[in-house]
Design an enzyme around this catalytic site. Structure first.
Site, PDB file in Angstrom:
ATOM      1  N   HIS A   1      -3.988  -9.116   3.636  1.00  0.00           N
ATOM      2  CA  HIS A   1      -5.435  -9.125   3.843  1.00  0.00           C
ATOM      3  C   HIS A   1      -5.776 -10.012   5.039  1.00  0.00           C
ATOM      4  CE1 HIS A   1      -6.323  -8.070  -0.646  1.00  0.00           C
ATOM      5  NE2 HIS A   1      -6.130  -7.005   0.095  1.00  0.00           N
TER       6      HIS A   1
ATOM      7  N   ARG B   1       0.839  -1.189   0.000  1.00  0.00           N
ATOM      8  CA  ARG B   1       0.000   0.000   0.000  1.00  0.00           C
ATOM      9  C   ARG B   1       0.877   1.243   0.000  1.00  0.00           C
ATOM     10  NH1 ARG B   1      -2.076  -3.496   4.052  1.00  0.00           N
ATOM     11  NH2 ARG B   1      -4.193  -4.266   3.615  1.00  0.00           N
TER      12      ARG B   1
ATOM     13  N   HIS C   1      -2.909   2.277  -5.632  1.00  0.00           N
ATOM     14  CA  HIS C   1      -3.573   0.987  -5.437  1.00  0.00           C
ATOM     15  C   HIS C   1      -3.706   0.223  -6.752  1.00  0.00           C
ATOM     16  CE1 HIS C   1      -4.765  -0.392  -1.530  1.00  0.00           C
ATOM     17  NE2 HIS C   1      -5.781  -1.076  -2.028  1.00  0.00           N
TER      18      HIS C   1
ATOM     19  N   LYS D   1      -2.381  -2.342   7.895  1.00  0.00           N
ATOM     20  CA  LYS D   1      -3.533  -1.841   8.626  1.00  0.00           C
ATOM     21  C   LYS D   1      -3.565  -2.445  10.019  1.00  0.00           C
ATOM     22  CE  LYS D   1      -6.556  -0.795   4.720  1.00  0.00           C
ATOM     23  NZ  LYS D   1      -7.877  -1.042   4.089  1.00  0.00           N
TER      24      LYS D   1
ATOM     25  N   ARG E   1      -0.944  -2.149  -6.850  1.00  0.00           N
ATOM     26  CA  ARG E   1      -1.216  -3.260  -5.923  1.00  0.00           C
ATOM     27  C   ARG E   1      -2.215  -4.236  -6.548  1.00  0.00           C
ATOM     28  NH1 ARG E   1      -1.247  -4.620  -0.342  1.00  0.00           N
ATOM     29  NH2 ARG E   1      -3.299  -5.075   0.545  1.00  0.00           N
TER      30      ARG E   1
ATOM     31  N   TYR F   1      -9.605 -10.775  -6.785  1.00  0.00           N
ATOM     32  CA  TYR F   1      -8.630 -10.848  -7.870  1.00  0.00           C
ATOM     33  C   TYR F   1      -8.807 -12.103  -8.718  1.00  0.00           C
ATOM     34  CZ  TYR F   1      -6.606  -7.004  -5.335  1.00  0.00           C
ATOM     35  OH  TYR F   1      -6.443  -5.799  -4.707  1.00  0.00           O
TER      36      TYR F   1
END
Length: 303
Positions: free
Chosen positions: A275, A150, A249, A174, A252, A284
């Site tokens: 994730h 990110r 992004h 995150k 990414r 994806y």
């Protein structure tokens, strides 16, 4: 207690306890500030489910998308659930607050061959001129794509977070969760060029060297590189490949999709991207399926 006061305490909880990113906290603040404005900042115990439905009706009438409606409803549900848990409310007026489901939009992905050509051209030009900013920009693009990180993770990197021998990065994702991410040969070469040829030269220009000493990537005027500069860089270099302005992004998204196209398993891609849920990574697989179907229809004589 007034709604605005509870919101400020909730935002402090999101920032200090849950350790959400500043951008996420700003998004919550924007959504909940709108709620305060429409309801005229009442006592939190006076708010009913009908008040919240009225608020969402105003949001919808303003032309907001289904995604915006869903996000604002989620922000309200989070606020009131927290207020009940914290003892500010006996019951939750948002517990059954419903909104239209947001439509699924497939991520924007740059073509692998075209992206490789652009990165190679940028690398050759930067190497020829030796311009520190050009070498930095090339290394940024290679890392965003090569490691799938990110923009916040890239801007937060320190020089000590790079293991050049193992070709890995230590990033903070995150929720302040640490993970180690690999990167490939082109990214390694670009990063070496930046660290050896360019970063010392740029650091020598800066007045505030102490403030920039730890940061991996430096801004042109000193200090740690900010996300805005990275957004501008990606928009002008990758945007033309997909026909519209895109942010970091997109690289990414491209990294994840190209990994799956190349045969990587979903769990590995999940770990690389950081994730929490495998379901987030599964989007994806839809992108890869769409690309496969499109290629079939274009190439097969009986498609």
């Amino acid at each position: 207690m007034r709604l605005s006061a509870v919101i400020e305490r909730h935002l402090a909880h999101l920032r200090d306890v849950r350790r959400l990113s500043p951008a996420t906290v700003r998004a919550y603040r924007s959504d909940l500030r709108d709620l305060t404005h429409i309801l005229d900042d009442p006592e939190i115990g006076e708010i009913t489910r009908e008040d919240l439905r009225e608020w969402l009706w105003h949001v919808q009438q303003s032309g907001a998308s289904r995604a915006t409606l869903a996000r604002r409803a989620a922000s309200a549900r989070g606020l009131f659930a927290w207020a009940v848990a914290d003892g500010d409310l006996p019951t939750d007026p948002a517990s059954r607050l419903l909104t239209p489901k947001r439509g699924r939009t497939l991520p924007t992905v740059a073509p692998a061959v075209a992206l490789a050509e652009v990165l190679a051209e940028l690398g050759a030009a930067a190497s020829e001129t030796g311009d520190p900013l050009a070498l930095r920009d090339h290394a940024i693009l290679e890392l965003l794509y090569g490691a799938g990180i990110r923009v916040s993770e890239l801007c937060g990197l320190d020089s000590d977070d790079v293991d050049r021998d193992r070709r890995t990065l230590r990033v903070w994702g995150k929720g302040a969760k640490e993970r180690v991410v690999p990167f490939g040969g082109p990214a390694a070469a670009a990063l070496d060029a930046w660290l050896v040829r360019a970063r010392p030269a740029l650091l020598a220009r800066l007045e505030d060297r102490a403030g920039a000493q730890a940061a991996l990537f430096l801004g042109a005027r000193g200090g740690r590189l900010g996300p805005r500069a990275v957004y501008d860089l990606v928009a002008r270099t990758v945007g033309p490949l997909v026909g519209r302005p895109v942010g970091p992004h997109a690289l990414r998204h491209s990294a994840a999709t190209h990994l799956l196209d190349g045969g990587a398993d979903l769990r590995s891609v999940q770990e690389i991207l950081g994730h929490e849920s495998l379901g987030t990574t599964q989007i994806y697989t839809h992108v890869s399926h769409e690309r496969l179907t499109a290629s079939y229809r274009l190439a097969h004589p009986r498609a």
